[in-house]
Design a protein around this motif. Structure first.
Motif, PDB file in Angstrom:
ATOM      1  N   THR A 196       0.819  -1.219   0.000  1.00 17.06           N
ATOM      2  CA  THR A 196       0.000   0.000   0.000  1.00 17.06           C
ATOM      3  C   THR A 196       0.850   1.266   0.000  1.00 17.06           C
ATOM      4  O   THR A 196       0.316   2.361  -0.114  1.00 17.06           O
ATOM      5  N   THR A 197       2.176   1.100   0.141  1.00 14.12           N
ATOM      6  CA  THR A 197       3.046   2.281   0.140  1.00 14.12           C
ATOM      7  C   THR A 197       3.704   2.515  -1.212  1.00 14.12           C
ATOM      8  O   THR A 197       4.567   3.387  -1.335  1.00 14.12           O
ATOM      9  N   ILE A 198       3.301   1.764  -2.219  1.00 16.54           N
ATOM     10  CA  ILE A 198       3.908   1.914  -3.549  1.00 16.54           C
ATOM     11  C   ILE A 198       3.768   3.348  -4.063  1.00 16.54           C
ATOM     12  O   ILE A 198       2.697   3.939  -3.971  1.00 16.54           O
ATOM     13  N   THR A 199       4.885   3.864  -4.547  1.00 15.84           N
ATOM     14  CA  THR A 199       4.816   5.037  -5.415  1.00 15.84           C
ATOM     15  C   THR A 199       5.168   4.534  -6.803  1.00 15.84           C
ATOM     16  O   THR A 199       6.307   4.156  -7.069  1.00 15.84           O
ATOM     17  N   CYS A 200       4.172   4.484  -7.673  1.00 20.53           N
ATOM     18  CA  CYS A 200       4.365   3.937  -9.008  1.00 20.53           C
ATOM     19  C   CYS A 200       5.452   4.700  -9.757  1.00 20.53           C
ATOM     20  O   CYS A 200       5.736   5.859  -9.450  1.00 20.53           O
ATOM     21  N   VAL A 201       6.010   4.040 -10.757  1.00 23.85           N
ATOM     22  CA  VAL A 201       7.004   4.679 -11.623  1.00 23.85           C
ATOM     23  C   VAL A 201       6.452   5.987 -12.190  1.00 23.85           C
ATOM     24  O   VAL A 201       7.179   6.961 -12.378  1.00 23.85           O
ATOM     25  N   CYS A 202       5.145   6.040 -12.411  1.00 25.19           N
ATOM     26  CA  CYS A 202       4.520   7.239 -12.982  1.00 25.19           C
ATOM     27  C   CYS A 202       4.229   8.301 -11.928  1.00 25.19           C
ATOM     28  O   CYS A 202       3.776   9.387 -12.254  1.00 25.19           O
TER      29      CYS A 202
END
Ligand SMILES: [Zn+2]
Length: 109
Positions: free
Chosen positions: A14-20
């Motif tokens: 849930t802490t992902i910061t996507c590449v975008c």
């Protein structure tokens, strides 16, 4: 070509910061199956049209609805890194429709 990797904190999907640049609190991230199709949370049956069933093996993926990058939850939980597992087309077709259904359902609760 190098594998793209999203930022993630403490093995927590849930802490992902996507590449975008997208995050849960920005445009949101959606639980998906191994094909990148948003899954139904399984609380109610039948599965709404357009969504995939909750995977029987619990092998979940996380879809970024902004860019279509998909990350495998098991890899993130095990390694604490978030390589892009696959990319899907979020602008058209069945996945675009499933994303629409997903947000419609979550808005209704
Ligand atoms: Zn993204």
């Amino acid at each position: 070509m190098d594998t793209e990797t999203a930022d993630v904190i403490g093995h927590d999907v849930t802490t992902i910061t996507c590449v975008c640049g997208n995050t849960v609190s920005k445009d949101g991230l959606i639980q998906a199956n191994s094909e990148g199709i948003p899954v139904h949370n399984g609380e109610t049956t039948p599965v709404p049209a357009g969504l995939a069933e909750w995977p029987a093996d619990e092998d979940l993926y996380t879809l970024c609805p902004s860019c279509g990058r998909v990350y495998r939850d098991a890899v993130i939980e095990e390694t604490g890194t978030a390589p892009v597992a696959l990319r899907v087309d979020v602008a058209a077709g069945p996945i675009a429709e499933a994303i629409r259904v997903h947000w419609e359902l979550s808005a209704g609760t």
